[in-house]
Design an enzyme around this catalytic site. Sequence first.
Site, PDB file in Angstrom:
ATOM      1  N   ASP A  30       2.389  15.485 -15.524  1.00  0.00           N
ATOM      2  CA  ASP A  30       0.946  15.531 -16.613  1.00  0.00           C
ATOM      3  C   ASP A  30      -0.006  16.442 -16.259  1.00  0.00           C
ATOM      4  O   ASP A  30      -0.690  15.831 -15.423  1.00  0.00           O
ATOM      5  CB  ASP A  30       0.800  14.015 -16.877  1.00  0.00           C
ATOM      6  CG  ASP A  30      -0.370  13.693 -17.692  1.00  0.00           C
ATOM      7  OD1 ASP A  30      -0.815  14.706 -18.259  1.00  0.00           O
ATOM      8  OD2 ASP A  30      -0.950  12.489 -17.922  1.00  0.00           O
TER       9      ASP A  30
ATOM     10  N   ASP B 135      -3.674   8.198 -27.787  1.00  0.00           N
ATOM     11  CA  ASP B 135      -4.013   8.878 -26.522  1.00  0.00           C
ATOM     12  C   ASP B 135      -5.492   9.258 -26.519  1.00  0.00           C
ATOM     13  O   ASP B 135      -6.146  10.183 -27.161  1.00  0.00           O
ATOM     14  CB  ASP B 135      -3.076  10.013 -26.351  1.00  0.00           C
ATOM     15  CG  ASP B 135      -3.532  10.778 -24.931  1.00  0.00           C
ATOM     16  OD1 ASP B 135      -4.222  10.366 -24.543  1.00  0.00           O
ATOM     17  OD2 ASP B 135      -2.733  11.474 -24.440  1.00  0.00           O
TER      18      ASP B 135
ATOM     19  N   GLU C  72       3.429  15.503 -24.987  1.00  0.00           N
ATOM     20  CA  GLU C  72       2.795  14.256 -24.414  1.00  0.00           C
ATOM     21  C   GLU C  72       3.118  12.983 -25.044  1.00  0.00           C
ATOM     22  O   GLU C  72       3.731  12.290 -24.421  1.00  0.00           O
ATOM     23  CB  GLU C  72       1.541  14.365 -24.167  1.00  0.00           C
ATOM     24  CG  GLU C  72       0.902  15.371 -22.941  1.00  0.00           C
ATOM     25  CD  GLU C  72      -0.516  15.819 -23.079  1.00  0.00           C
ATOM     26  OE1 GLU C  72      -1.240  15.144 -23.948  1.00  0.00           O
ATOM     27  OE2 GLU C  72      -0.941  16.880 -22.369  1.00  0.00           O
TER      28      GLU C  72
ATOM     29  N   LYS D 199      -7.777  23.200 -19.082  1.00  0.00           N
ATOM     30  CA  LYS D 199      -6.875  22.852 -20.102  1.00  0.00           C
ATOM     31  C   LYS D 199      -7.195  23.393 -21.477  1.00  0.00           C
ATOM     32  O   LYS D 199      -6.520  23.709 -22.317  1.00  0.00           O
ATOM     33  CB  LYS D 199      -6.263  21.516 -20.143  1.00  0.00           C
ATOM     34  CG  LYS D 199      -5.343  21.310 -20.904  1.00  0.00           C
ATOM     35  CD  LYS D 199      -4.831  19.830 -20.666  1.00  0.00           C
ATOM     36  CE  LYS D 199      -3.609  19.307 -21.750  1.00  0.00           C
ATOM     37  NZ  LYS D 199      -2.978  18.184 -21.245  1.00  0.00           N
TER      38      LYS D 199
HETATM   39  P1  ADP Z   1      -6.760  13.154 -19.574  1.00  0.00           P
HETATM   40  O1  ADP Z   1      -5.733  12.938 -20.204  1.00  0.00           O
HETATM   41  O2  ADP Z   1      -7.964  13.521 -20.489  1.00  0.00           O
HETATM   42  O3  ADP Z   1      -6.855  14.044 -18.478  1.00  0.00           O
HETATM   43  P2  ADP Z   1      -7.002  10.352 -18.451  1.00  0.00           P
HETATM   44  O4  ADP Z   1      -6.110   9.872 -19.256  1.00  0.00           O
HETATM   45  O5  ADP Z   1      -6.854  10.460 -17.258  1.00  0.00           O
HETATM   46  O6  ADP Z   1      -7.553  11.854 -19.337  1.00  0.00           O
HETATM   47  O7  ADP Z   1      -8.399   9.468 -18.892  1.00  0.00           O
HETATM   48  C1  ADP Z   1      -9.442   9.806 -18.273  1.00  0.00           C
HETATM   49  C2  ADP Z   1     -10.574   8.896 -18.894  1.00  0.00           C
HETATM   50  O8  ADP Z   1     -10.143   7.351 -18.745  1.00  0.00           O
HETATM   51  C3  ADP Z   1     -11.892   8.994 -18.282  1.00  0.00           C
HETATM   52  O9  ADP Z   1     -13.010   9.154 -19.278  1.00  0.00           O
HETATM   53  C4  ADP Z   1     -12.068   7.689 -17.394  1.00  0.00           C
HETATM   54  O10 ADP Z   1     -13.491   7.093 -17.289  1.00  0.00           O
HETATM   55  C5  ADP Z   1     -11.444   6.500 -18.268  1.00  0.00           C
HETATM   56  N1  ADP Z   1     -10.808   5.385 -17.657  1.00  0.00           N
HETATM   57  C6  ADP Z   1     -10.013   5.330 -16.521  1.00  0.00           C
HETATM   58  N2  ADP Z   1     -10.059   4.083 -16.266  1.00  0.00           N
HETATM   59  C7  ADP Z   1     -10.745   3.269 -17.178  1.00  0.00           C
HETATM   60  C8  ADP Z   1     -10.810   1.944 -17.179  1.00  0.00           C
HETATM   61  N3  ADP Z   1     -10.532   1.035 -16.419  1.00  0.00           N
HETATM   62  N4  ADP Z   1     -11.786   1.573 -18.371  1.00  0.00           N
HETATM   63  C9  ADP Z   1     -12.310   2.474 -19.012  1.00  0.00           C
HETATM   64  N5  ADP Z   1     -12.166   3.755 -19.080  1.00  0.00           N
HETATM   65  C10 ADP Z   1     -11.483   4.161 -17.893  1.00  0.00           C
HETATM   66 MG    MG Z   2      -3.833  12.817 -21.068  1.00  0.00          MG
END
Ligand code: ADP
Ligand code: MG
Length: 635
Positions: free
Chosen positions: A25, A207, A186, A87
């Site tokens: 991913d 998402d 995705e 990205k």
């Molecule tokens: P992306 O798909 O954009 O790479 P992710 O799916 O990894 O991102 O999401 C990252 C986001 O999720 C960040 O803003 C992070 O602060 C938030 N996040 C991660 N864990 C938690 C949580 N326990 N509660 C709220 N937000 C969270």
């Molecule tokens: Mg993602």
Amino acid sequence: MPLLQIAEPGQSAAPHQHRLAAGIDLGTTNSLIASVRGGVAETLADAQGRHLLPSVVRFSATAAPLVGQAARDAAAADPLNTIASAKRLIGRGLTDVHRLGGQLPYCFVDTDAAVPRIRTAGGDLTPVQVSAEVLKTLARRGEETLGGPLTGVVITVPAYFDDAQRQATKDAATLAGLKVLRLLSEPTAAAVAYGLDGKEGVHAVYDLGGGTFDISILRLTRGVFEVLAAGGDSALGGDDLDRAVAHWVLEQAGIGADSGADAGIDPGTLRRLMQVACAAKERLSREPSATLEVDLPNGGRWTGTLDRATFNTLIDALIARTLTACRRALRDARVGIADIDAVVLVGGSTRVPRVRERVAELFGREPLADIDPDRVVAIGAAIQADLLAGNRPGDDLLLLDVIPLSLGIETMGALVEPLIPRNTTIPAARYQEFTTFKDGQTAIAIHVLQGERDLVADCRSLARFELRGIPPMVAGAARIRVTFEIDADGLLRVGATEQTSGVSARVEVKPSYGMSDAEIESMLRASMEHAGDDLVARRLHEQRVDAQRVREALRSALARDGELLLSDAERARVDAALARLEATETSTEVTVIAEAIAALERACAFYVERRMNQTIHAAMAGRRVADFVPAQETH
Ligand code: ADP
Ligand code: MG
């Protein structure tokens, strides 16, 4: 297909060789790698036990690039050399970069090349090169954990990624030394992780990541996932929740959010404030309240407690925006809430309890959230990679994808002729025959387009190439077969062959980089909204092309035998009718042009008749009929 070994009598079949495959991913904020081990798909951790790799790379003049958490930690101190969110730029053109420019704190190299480059201490780098560093780090982790080289990987991309963005993602993998078995969207990967590929129905994938929100409505029928609608907001995510908390802190501390948050505060203090806000937000997903301690821009220190109820009021408007996008996607997909069989939560931000509540409320059901929302995409990709690597013999349910936007070519009158319609299952190959417009035409231009609209101007130009060396023939006699082939990753190859002579040309579409997800979405929406206008526009263009064809045919006939068959007075009449038709061609009224064509045909009827007689005489005299093409035949 792997070949089965034939067992000698008395010998057992050779044991199946397990091939190491992984799913990746490649996220905007975080990236992950996962693999199927002992029949279970799981994400792989680094030596410190961390599964998420921040998609951040720090470049320096002396050392190898630093990837992940260490790079993210350095972002504040070394912003220009620390590249996050590659990205957002991958597969994009300079114009997109200029548009995003304000949000991205990097130094872009001034160049007229199609691909933007970022100036860092480690050199001028393309987003592809930056992403390749993230992929390399993950691949190394995978090989160390799995104990051998990876035979292949499945990399996920957003559903709205176009050809250029997909190709650029593949380029990054190649640069990282990886063999891409397949790019997978995705939302499809998330649905696979939940085993929805075994259940026919309509599924919604919600998402909410770090900086982006995507909603996809998928339909599964007989092993084919179709993206009915892909919507969202490319500038809405967890970062906005952090910002909402940071503003609240400043307000509580008596520093006006408006005057403080984005204006007067120094970047270091602001960044630390955002980090504290983010930590509090994440804690609030597990606990009813969170205590925050921050350094204030005025040098003081503020401590306070944020409870979940207050947090909810801070973020409700942001969540509401995601729900509006969901409703729009449902409308675009033409499905009702009641038609949805499952809702899947993806992205770290869907851990926020309020987000789950509101999503459940909208869809009238509990969303699927058993699998860690920030790992679910990688897990689905790993399952698919395992299958593609041939580790599950007997399981031949191959997941198929569809193309998100129609592909076609430009035809006369600036119209688009679609060859492969949107939502066609890939891989796919189609062809269609076209012909020349003018007598003696020896070259044609092929313009490849992507989009749902009828007019070239409203679609996206992917590539142009020319087919040269067509033997001179009368207009309409050449048979040019244009073939479109899309491979399993949605990448396009276009070929054109003149059938009688065999001359051919082809192009691999590495499109001019540069369209945003929002643009794709709005193109789709516009095609629905403008269906009526497009019909009118198409008729008008067709009528204009008709008029040009009539004029062209008449001119070439006149050049050949006008002097022979017409008196001066007759010739003047024909020329006048021709001029009248020419004058109407800028008209926006279909009927005006149609009437002028009819008038010209009436004015020339006697001439056409004379030419036919002439042709018959010539034929009887042993001449080839093809030398005398009656004008009306090309009408
Ligand atoms: P992306 O798909 O954009 O790479 P992710 O799916 O990894 O991102 O999401 C990252 C986001 O999720 C960040 O803003 C992070 O602060 C938030 N996040 C991660 N864990 C938690 C949580 N326990 N509660 C709220 N937000 C969270
Ligand atoms: Mg993602």
